[in-house]
Write a protein that holds these residues in place. Sequence first.
Motif, PDB file in Angstrom:
ATOM      1  N   ILE A   1       0.840  -1.190   0.000  1.00  0.00           N
ATOM      2  CA  ILE A   1       0.000   0.000   0.000  1.00  0.00           C
ATOM      3  C   ILE A   1       0.878   1.243   0.000  1.00  0.00           C
ATOM      4  O   ILE A   1       2.073   1.180   0.316  1.00  0.00           O
ATOM      5  CB  ILE A   1      -0.956   0.021   1.212  1.00  0.00           C
ATOM      6  CG1 ILE A   1      -0.160   0.007   2.535  1.00  0.00           C
ATOM      7  CG2 ILE A   1      -1.915  -1.153   1.134  1.00  0.00           C
ATOM      8  CD1 ILE A   1      -1.005   0.266   3.759  1.00  0.00           C
ATOM      9  N   PHE A   2       0.282   2.373  -0.349  1.00  0.00           N
ATOM     10  CA  PHE A   2       1.049   3.609  -0.469  1.00  0.00           C
ATOM     11  C   PHE A   2       0.273   4.796   0.066  1.00  0.00           C
ATOM     12  O   PHE A   2      -0.958   4.821   0.028  1.00  0.00           O
ATOM     13  CB  PHE A   2       1.390   3.889  -1.945  1.00  0.00           C
ATOM     14  CG  PHE A   2       2.247   2.841  -2.587  1.00  0.00           C
ATOM     15  CD1 PHE A   2       3.632   2.931  -2.550  1.00  0.00           C
ATOM     16  CD2 PHE A   2       1.668   1.757  -3.228  1.00  0.00           C
ATOM     17  CE1 PHE A   2       4.425   1.966  -3.137  1.00  0.00           C
ATOM     18  CE2 PHE A   2       2.452   0.778  -3.822  1.00  0.00           C
ATOM     19  CZ  PHE A   2       3.832   0.884  -3.774  1.00  0.00           C
ATOM     20  N   LYS A   3       1.012   5.780   0.534  1.00  0.00           N
ATOM     21  CA  LYS A   3       0.518   7.132   0.741  1.00  0.00           C
ATOM     22  C   LYS A   3       1.463   8.031  -0.031  1.00  0.00           C
ATOM     23  O   LYS A   3       2.623   8.190   0.352  1.00  0.00           O
ATOM     24  CB  LYS A   3       0.463   7.524   2.212  1.00  0.00           C
ATOM     25  CG  LYS A   3      -0.219   8.878   2.446  1.00  0.00           C
ATOM     26  CD  LYS A   3      -0.415   9.145   3.932  1.00  0.00           C
ATOM     27  CE  LYS A   3      -1.099  10.494   4.164  1.00  0.00           C
ATOM     28  NZ  LYS A   3      -2.445  10.547   3.575  1.00  0.00           N
ATOM     29  N   ASN A   4       0.981   8.555  -1.140  1.00  0.00           N
ATOM     30  CA  ASN A   4       1.832   9.227  -2.112  1.00  0.00           C
ATOM     31  C   ASN A   4       2.900   8.246  -2.578  1.00  0.00           C
ATOM     32  O   ASN A   4       2.580   7.242  -3.162  1.00  0.00           O
ATOM     33  CB  ASN A   4       2.398  10.513  -1.539  1.00  0.00           C
ATOM     34  CG  ASN A   4       1.302  11.517  -1.207  1.00  0.00           C
ATOM     35  OD1 ASN A   4       0.348  11.680  -1.970  1.00  0.00           O
ATOM     36  ND2 ASN A   4       1.408  12.174  -0.068  1.00  0.00           N
ATOM     37  N   SER A   5       4.173   8.497  -2.270  1.00  0.00           N
ATOM     38  CA  SER A   5       5.216   7.562  -2.674  1.00  0.00           C
ATOM     39  C   SER A   5       5.862   6.883  -1.475  1.00  0.00           C
ATOM     40  O   SER A   5       7.008   6.441  -1.547  1.00  0.00           O
ATOM     41  CB  SER A   5       6.288   8.284  -3.511  1.00  0.00           C
ATOM     42  OG  SER A   5       5.779   8.592  -4.794  1.00  0.00           O
ATOM     43  N   GLN A   6       5.121   6.768  -0.389  1.00  0.00           N
ATOM     44  CA  GLN A   6       5.626   6.060   0.779  1.00  0.00           C
ATOM     45  C   GLN A   6       4.983   4.675   0.831  1.00  0.00           C
ATOM     46  O   GLN A   6       3.776   4.548   1.003  1.00  0.00           O
ATOM     47  CB  GLN A   6       5.304   6.820   2.071  1.00  0.00           C
ATOM     48  CG  GLN A   6       5.763   6.100   3.323  1.00  0.00           C
ATOM     49  CD  GLN A   6       5.301   6.791   4.600  1.00  0.00           C
ATOM     50  OE1 GLN A   6       4.649   7.827   4.549  1.00  0.00           O
ATOM     51  NE2 GLN A   6       5.633   6.201   5.729  1.00  0.00           N
ATOM     52  N   PRO A   7       5.768   3.603   0.674  1.00  0.00           N
ATOM     53  CA  PRO A   7       5.192   2.263   0.688  1.00  0.00           C
ATOM     54  C   PRO A   7       5.089   1.689   2.089  1.00  0.00           C
ATOM     55  O   PRO A   7       5.826   2.077   3.006  1.00  0.00           O
ATOM     56  CB  PRO A   7       6.199   1.454  -0.140  1.00  0.00           C
ATOM     57  CG  PRO A   7       7.510   2.126   0.145  1.00  0.00           C
ATOM     58  CD  PRO A   7       7.203   3.590   0.345  1.00  0.00           C
ATOM     59  N   ALA A   8       4.181   0.751   2.260  1.00  0.00           N
ATOM     60  CA  ALA A   8       4.075  -0.019   3.497  1.00  0.00           C
ATOM     61  C   ALA A   8       3.597  -1.415   3.134  1.00  0.00           C
ATOM     62  O   ALA A   8       2.764  -1.592   2.245  1.00  0.00           O
ATOM     63  CB  ALA A   8       3.118   0.645   4.485  1.00  0.00           C
ATOM     64  N   VAL A   9       4.145  -2.413   3.841  1.00  0.00           N
ATOM     65  CA  VAL A   9       3.799  -3.801   3.553  1.00  0.00           C
ATOM     66  C   VAL A   9       4.132  -4.639   4.780  1.00  0.00           C
ATOM     67  O   VAL A   9       4.999  -4.284   5.575  1.00  0.00           O
ATOM     68  CB  VAL A   9       4.578  -4.316   2.307  1.00  0.00           C
ATOM     69  CG1 VAL A   9       6.084  -4.259   2.527  1.00  0.00           C
ATOM     70  CG2 VAL A   9       4.130  -5.710   1.908  1.00  0.00           C
ATOM     71  N   ARG A  10       3.428  -5.743   4.972  1.00  0.00           N
ATOM     72  CA  ARG A  10       3.746  -6.674   6.046  1.00  0.00           C
ATOM     73  C   ARG A  10       4.852  -7.613   5.562  1.00  0.00           C
ATOM     74  O   ARG A  10       4.716  -8.231   4.495  1.00  0.00           O
ATOM     75  CB  ARG A  10       2.500  -7.446   6.479  1.00  0.00           C
ATOM     76  CG  ARG A  10       1.456  -6.533   7.093  1.00  0.00           C
ATOM     77  CD  ARG A  10       0.292  -7.290   7.688  1.00  0.00           C
ATOM     78  NE  ARG A  10      -0.678  -7.703   6.689  1.00  0.00           N
ATOM     79  CZ  ARG A  10      -1.978  -7.904   6.960  1.00  0.00           C
ATOM     80  NH1 ARG A  10      -2.446  -7.720   8.183  1.00  0.00           N
ATOM     81  NH2 ARG A  10      -2.813  -8.276   6.021  1.00  0.00           N
ATOM     82  N   VAL A  11       5.942  -7.723   6.329  1.00  0.00           N
ATOM     83  CA  VAL A  11       7.080  -8.536   5.909  1.00  0.00           C
ATOM     84  C   VAL A  11       7.464  -9.522   7.007  1.00  0.00           C
ATOM     85  O   VAL A  11       7.263  -9.271   8.197  1.00  0.00           O
ATOM     86  CB  VAL A  11       8.316  -7.664   5.551  1.00  0.00           C
ATOM     87  CG1 VAL A  11       8.002  -6.717   4.405  1.00  0.00           C
ATOM     88  CG2 VAL A  11       8.824  -6.896   6.762  1.00  0.00           C
ATOM     89  N   LEU A  12       8.030 -10.641   6.576  1.00  0.00           N
ATOM     90  CA  LEU A  12       8.533 -11.658   7.491  1.00  0.00           C
ATOM     91  C   LEU A  12       9.987 -11.355   7.852  1.00  0.00           C
ATOM     92  O   LEU A  12      10.802 -11.038   6.970  1.00  0.00           O
ATOM     93  CB  LEU A  12       8.462 -13.033   6.828  1.00  0.00           C
ATOM     94  CG  LEU A  12       9.040 -14.213   7.616  1.00  0.00           C
ATOM     95  CD1 LEU A  12       8.162 -14.542   8.818  1.00  0.00           C
ATOM     96  CD2 LEU A  12       9.203 -15.432   6.711  1.00  0.00           C
ATOM     97  N   LYS A  13      10.306 -11.439   9.124  1.00  0.00           N
ATOM     98  CA  LYS A  13      11.693 -11.277   9.549  1.00  0.00           C
ATOM     99  C   LYS A  13      12.464 -12.542   9.227  1.00  0.00           C
ATOM    100  O   LYS A  13      12.069 -13.642   9.600  1.00  0.00           O
ATOM    101  CB  LYS A  13      11.767 -10.974  11.043  1.00  0.00           C
ATOM    102  CG  LYS A  13      13.187 -10.694  11.534  1.00  0.00           C
ATOM    103  CD  LYS A  13      13.201 -10.327  13.006  1.00  0.00           C
ATOM    104  CE  LYS A  13      14.612 -10.014  13.470  1.00  0.00           C
ATOM    105  NZ  LYS A  13      14.652  -9.653  14.911  1.00  0.00           N
ATOM    106  N   LYS A  14      13.558 -12.377   8.508  1.00  0.00           N
ATOM    107  CA  LYS A  14      14.345 -13.531   8.103  1.00  0.00           C
ATOM    108  C   LYS A  14      14.855 -14.280   9.327  1.00  0.00           C
ATOM    109  O   LYS A  14      15.225 -13.684  10.331  1.00  0.00           O
ATOM    110  CB  LYS A  14      15.523 -13.094   7.229  1.00  0.00           C
ATOM    111  CG  LYS A  14      16.357 -14.244   6.675  1.00  0.00           C
ATOM    112  CD  LYS A  14      17.419 -13.774   5.712  1.00  0.00           C
ATOM    113  CE  LYS A  14      16.811 -13.385   4.371  1.00  0.00           C
ATOM    114  NZ  LYS A  14      17.854 -13.119   3.348  1.00  0.00           N
ATOM    115  N   GLY A  15      14.860 -15.591   9.229  1.00  0.00           N
ATOM    116  CA  GLY A  15      15.283 -16.427  10.335  1.00  0.00           C
ATOM    117  C   GLY A  15      14.146 -16.865  11.232  1.00  0.00           C
ATOM    118  O   GLY A  15      14.347 -17.635  12.163  1.00  0.00           O
TER     119      GLY A  15
END
Length: 391
Positions: A298-312
């Motif tokens: 998702i975005f607000k203008n050009s700022q992205p946000a997403v749910r991510v998995l922490k490696k490990g």
Amino acid sequence: MNFQRTVVASLLVWTLIPVSTFARETRNPQIVTFDVNELLFSLQIKEPSANLVGFTATPTGDHHGFLFDNGQSTAIYRDGEKVYSGMSSKCSQQAYFFWMTDDGHLVYTPNCTSLYLDDTLLVNNSTVLEMGVTNAAYEKGVFYYINGSSIEGYKPSTKKRDVLYKHNVVRILYLRKNGEHIAYATEESFEKYAIYRDGKKLADQKIDNPTNFLLTKEGDVYYFTYNDDKYSIYKDKRKFFTGKGIGASIFEDDNGVVWHASYINNTDPNKIIISFYKAQNKKNLFPSTVGNLEGAIIFKNSQPAVRVLKKGTKNDFYLFKNLKMIGKAFKFFPVDYNGPFFASNGKVYMRNYDGTRWQAYEDGQPILQNAFSQVWLVKKQADDSIAIYGY
């Protein structure tokens, strides 16, 4: 790659009580909370609240959808009317593909193979509904969906359906609707895919990852190809980007800039390399600590946000915002298919499972922890407030 009683009186009046009746104030004036149990009581829905597995609402809060499942049978309500009852399934237990249009029509698939709008069966024996919870669209009073090798449009106001595009292909896999255009991916023959826009084949390249492509506001289509351990992104018929690995997802921000993610596979999941790029810049914007990502960005203008998995880790997800992981860890399984959203205050709101219960999150931090034992929906309202439904 990765993405819910009874009134006894001498006269029963079947009137939908305005949702504002149940509004609760919070310390944040932008957040309004609602008690789902009170809604069930007002709508005279007699199903046990313990069997509630899915809930949805319109941005104005004047229509609601409820999905109940007890492990053996399923019951679905639009406001106070039961629109479906049947056998329990994986899709009903997980409230998969369960959402409302902005004007109050309920969209759902109770068994992963049939598609309903309110009480109307539109598609039976589908093989593509599980490819994405957004694999349908609703614009200007028309519901767009895939039916085998056809794209169809249905007007609930007239109960009329039309075949918009039909092809001699195995099946249509995924569609996007944006403004006046429709783009969709087809399986032409076994594992051979193509991209169409408005009924015409866009290109003859061998398409890869046909469920992940982008139809922009301007009508351009971006899609993946793959060859010799490298992937390319095409914009319509011209090559836009080439990188190592496999293409994962493509999105457009509020300013029309295209962002995309890819991954380099490895037999060791801790060594998978996830990359995130802005337009044609080849600088990876993901830190090495990111091990996977949800399919929706998702975005607000050009700022992205997403749910991510922490490696490990196997299931420790974080909010990735401002190009870094923030907040507290939460679980991605089970999944809230509604996804996160930006509010007008610039913060990201979402519903996540913390390993014990569903909670509301603000910029990656759980909020209103003492207000509800379970949160059923976190939704942006038409007046820019944030509605949180729970009990």
